[in-house]
Design a protein around this motif. Structure first.
Motif, PDB file in Angstrom:
ATOM      1  N   PHE A  49       0.792  -1.030  -0.087  1.00 30.76           N
ATOM      2  CA  PHE A  49      -0.082   0.096  -0.082  1.00 30.76           C
ATOM      3  C   PHE A  49       0.733   1.311   0.078  1.00 30.76           C
ATOM      4  CE2 PHE A  49      -1.577   3.378   2.525  1.00 30.76           C
ATOM      5  CZ  PHE A  49      -2.841   3.766   1.812  1.00 30.76           C
ATOM      6  N   LYS A  50       0.402   2.245  -0.715  1.00 34.75           N
ATOM      7  CA  LYS A  50       1.225   3.599  -0.753  1.00 34.75           C
ATOM      8  C   LYS A  50       0.236   4.473  -0.967  1.00 34.75           C
ATOM      9  CE  LYS A  50       4.020   4.444  -4.506  1.00 34.75           C
ATOM     10  NZ  LYS A  50       5.122   4.692  -5.021  1.00 34.75           N
ATOM     11  N   TYR A  51       0.651   5.588  -0.175  1.00 35.54           N
ATOM     12  CA  TYR A  51      -0.114   6.898  -0.255  1.00 35.54           C
ATOM     13  C   TYR A  51       0.849   8.221  -0.214  1.00 35.54           C
ATOM     14  CZ  TYR A  51      -2.840  11.172   1.054  1.00 35.54           C
ATOM     15  OH  TYR A  51      -3.439  12.288   1.229  1.00 35.54           O
ATOM     16  N   ILE A  52       0.703   9.208  -1.220  1.00 38.15           N
ATOM     17  CA  ILE A  52       1.490  10.262  -1.231  1.00 38.15           C
ATOM     18  C   ILE A  52       0.775  11.513  -0.979  1.00 38.15           C
ATOM     19  CG2 ILE A  52       2.993  11.630  -2.938  1.00 38.15           C
ATOM     20  CD1 ILE A  52       3.674   9.029  -4.442  1.00 38.15           C
ATOM     21  N   SER A  53       1.344  12.061   0.044  1.00 37.07           N
ATOM     22  CA  SER A  53       0.695  13.401   0.478  1.00 37.07           C
ATOM     23  C   SER A  53       0.720  14.349  -0.435  1.00 37.07           C
ATOM     24  CB  SER A  53       1.307  13.903   1.924  1.00 37.07           C
ATOM     25  OG  SER A  53       0.663  15.018   2.329  1.00 37.07           O
ATOM     26  N   PRO A  54      -0.250  14.887  -0.798  1.00 40.35           N
ATOM     27  CA  PRO A  54      -0.245  15.942  -1.922  1.00 40.35           C
ATOM     28  C   PRO A  54       0.427  17.163  -1.386  1.00 40.35           C
ATOM     29  CG  PRO A  54      -2.757  15.786  -1.161  1.00 40.35           C
ATOM     30  CD  PRO A  54      -1.809  14.732  -0.565  1.00 40.35           C
ATOM     31  N   ARG A  55       0.359  17.549  -0.002  1.00 39.66           N
ATOM     32  CA  ARG A  55       0.594  18.614   0.508  1.00 39.66           C
ATOM     33  C   ARG A  55       2.323  18.549   0.924  1.00 39.66           C
ATOM     34  NH1 ARG A  55      -2.031  20.800   5.759  1.00 39.66           N
ATOM     35  NH2 ARG A  55      -0.334  22.312   5.632  1.00 39.66           N
ATOM     36  N   SER A  56       2.647  17.501   1.540  1.00 36.67           N
ATOM     37  CA  SER A  56       4.043  17.298   1.835  1.00 36.67           C
ATOM     38  C   SER A  56       4.992  16.495   0.703  1.00 36.67           C
ATOM     39  CB  SER A  56       4.122  16.830   3.361  1.00 36.67           C
ATOM     40  OG  SER A  56       3.872  15.217   3.302  1.00 36.67           O
TER      41      SER A  56
END
Length: 454
Positions: A49-56
Motif C-alpha cells: 500500500f502507498k499513499y503520497i501526501s499532496p501537501r508534503s
C-alpha cells in the motif's frame, strides 16, 4: 492449524504496531526540527500500500515483510540535494537535532509501553494469589522456611498481589540484593518474615521457570477426571453419563486426572471401555464407546465433554486489579520503569555469562507468546505489546553500529570532539554491527527451533 494462524496474526499485529510507534518517533521529531521526510515505511520488501501526501510529498508505505520499518529523510550523503532544500537535509542539522531525531524512536517505544500498561490497568488485570502448593525438599525455598499453603505478601519493600508480581520481583530483587527479605502469610493468617538466598544468579537466570528452580510450585487448579459441560451430540451423555460424574477407573486402570482420562479416551476410538465412576457417593460400573474422529492422519476417540471446573477454588484465589485513569498511568509508568531496569540487568548478566543465552527468543517464540496472550484477552495482549516495545526500545539503544544506539554513540563523540566521526570508522563499525546483529538473530532462531523440537 487455528493456533498457528492466531499466533501469526497476533505477531503481525504486535510487530506492526510497535514498529509504527518506533518509526513515528523518528518521523514526528524530524518534521518538528525541520528535516524533510521522503518516506515513512512500515515493513520491508514489496509495497502493498502507498499513499503520497499532496501537501508534503511524503510517501506512506506498508510493505510485505512486517519485521521492521524506516523513515527516509533528505540526506546529502545518500543523494544530491537541491540548494533550496539543503537546510532541510538531515546531515546539515546540528548534532543535537540529529541526536534528538534518532533517540525519539526508542523513546516512543517506552512512551507506548506506559500507555499500554496504563490501558491494561484500566481494563483490569486478573491473576492468581501467590499461594504455594508445594515446596521441594532441600530447595532454596525449603531452606528459607517456606511451606505449602503459605501466601507471599512482600518481597523486600515490594508488595506482591499475584504470581506474576512475585516471579518478576524475585528475579529483580534477587539480582539487586542477592538475599531477599520475604514476608508470607501462613494458613493460620500469621505474617512471618524469611530470608530467601537468591545470590546464585546463574541458577536464577538459567533457562526455565524461576519459581521451579528455587523449589516452589504455585497453586494451580488441578483438573480431576470429573465430567462437566457436555457438547451437543456428546457420546458420553448419550450413553448415560452425567455432569459431576467422577471417573475412577477405565478398563481396570486407575484414572489419575483429566489429562490421563483424555489420553485413555483418545486411545479407544469406537472401542468399548468399562468405566467405574463415583456418582452422588455411589460407585457405578458403566460402559462407554468413544466416537471415532479424524485428527490429522490419526483416528482418535472423543466423547464430547469438558472437565468440571472448581470455580469456587479459583474465585477464592483470583485477584483482579483495576485502577482509575490517574492511578493507572502512575502504575503504567512504574511498571515500564521496573521492566526496563530488569531488562537492562538481564542483558548485563547475559554479557557476563551469568544468565543463559537460551533466554534469548526470536520471532517464533514471540509469535507464540503473542498468540497465547491475544487469546487470553485484551489486557494480557496489551501487557505483551508493552514488554515487546520495551525490549525493542532497549535493543535499539545498545551502542552497536546499525542500531539507533550506535548512531547516538557517534553523536556523543561528535559533541565531545567537535567534529563528525570519520566515514571510514563509521563504515567499519557498520560491518561489525551487521556481524553482531546476524549472530544475535542466528542465536535467537536456534533457540526458537530448539524449543519447537524439545
Amino acid at each position: 492449524m487455528n493456533g498457528i494462524l492466531v499466533s501469526l496474526l497476533s505477531f503481525i499485529v504486535a510487530i506492526s504496531v510497535i514498529v509504527t510507534i518506533h518509526e513515528f518517533g523518528h518521523y514526528i521529531v524530524a518534521r518538528l526540527l525541520g528535516v524533510k521526510v521522503l518516506r515513512f515505511s512500515v515493513g520491508f520488501g514489496r509495497t502493498l500500500f502507498k499513499y503520497i501526501s499532496p501537501r508534503s510529498g511524503i510517501e506512506y508505505v506498508v510493505a510485505a515483510l512486517p519485521l521492521g520499518g524506516y523513515v527516509k529523510m533528505l540526506d546529502e550523503r545518500e543523494e544530491p540535494v537541491a540548494a533550496h532544500d539543503q537546510p532541510r537535509a538531515f546531515n546539515n542539522k546540528s548534532v543535537y537535532a540529529r541526536f534528538a531525531i534518532v533517540a525519539a524512536g526508542p523513546l516512543f517505544n517506552f512512551i507506548f509501553a506506559i500507555f499500554a500498561y496504563a490501558s491494561m490497568y484500566m481494563i483490569g488485570v486478573q491473576g492468581l494469589a501467590p499461594e504455594i502448593a508445594k515446596v521441594e525438599p532441600n530447595s532454596i525455598a525449603y531452606q528459607a522456611g517456606l511451606l505449602p499453603g503459605d501466601v507471599l505478601v512482600r518481597i523486600n519493600d515490594r508488595q506482591v498481589a499475584t504470581w506474576e508480581d512475585a516471579a518478576l520481583n524475585l528475579i529483580g530483587e534477587g539480582i539487586k540484593t542477592g538475599v531477599v527479605a520475604l514476608q508470607k502469610k501462613t494458613p493460620a493468617g500469621d505474617l512471618e518474615q524469611h530470608n530467601l538466598d537468591l545470590s546464585d544468579t546463574r541458577l536464577l537466570l538459567a533457562e526455565g521457570d524461576p519459581l521451579t528452580k528455587i523449589g516452589i510450585t504455585p497453586w494451580r487448579l488441578q483438573l480431576a477426571a470429573k465430567l462437566g459441560e457436555f457438547a451437543r451430540g456428546s457420546a458420553a451423555q448419550a450413553q448415560g453419563f452425567l455432569a459431576g460424574d467422577l471417573i475412577l477407573q477405565a478398563d481396570g486402570v486407575a484414572v489419575k486426572d483429566w489429562l490421563h482420562w483424555v489420553e485413555l479416551v483418545k486411545n479407544h476410538p469406537n472401542k468399548e471401555m468399562n468405566v467405574v465412576i463415583l456418582r452422588q457417593q455411589q460407585r457405578l460400573v458403566m460402559t462407554l464407546t468413544p466416537k471415532a474422529v479424524q485428527q490429522g492422519n490419526d483416528t482418535i476417540g472423543r466423547i464430547g465433554v469438558k472437565p468440571w471446573i472448581d470455580r469456587e477454588a479459583i474465585e477464592a484465589r483470583q485477584i483482579v486489579t483495576q485502577e482509575n485513569f490517574f492511578e493507572a498511568f502512575s502504575r503504567g509508568w512504574s511498571k515500564t520503569l521496573d521492566m526496563s531496569v530488569l531488562t537492562v540487568k538481564l542483558l548485563g548478566k547475559l554479557i557476563t555469562g551469568e544468565a543463559s543465552t537460551k533466554n534469548i527468543s526470536g520471532p517464533i517464540s514471540i509469535a507464540e507468546f503473542a498468540g497465547i496472550s491475544a487469546q487470553m484477552g485484551l489486557a494480557t495482549f496489551l501487557s505483551t505489546l508493552a514488554i515487546i516495545s520495551i525490549s525493542i526500545g532497549i535493543l535499539n539503544l545498545l551502542p552497536v553500529p546499525m542500531l539507533d544506539g550506535g548512531h547516538l554513540m557517534y553523536y556523543l563523540v561528535e559533541m565531545v570532539k567537535g567534529s563528525q566521526v570519520s566515514e571510514t570508522i563509521q563504515l567499519q563499525g557498520q560491518k561489525i554491527g551487521i556481524m553482531l546483529l546476524a549472530g544475535l538473530m542466528l542465536l535467537a532462531f536456534y533457540n526458537d527451533i530448539q524449543r519447537l523440537f524439545s
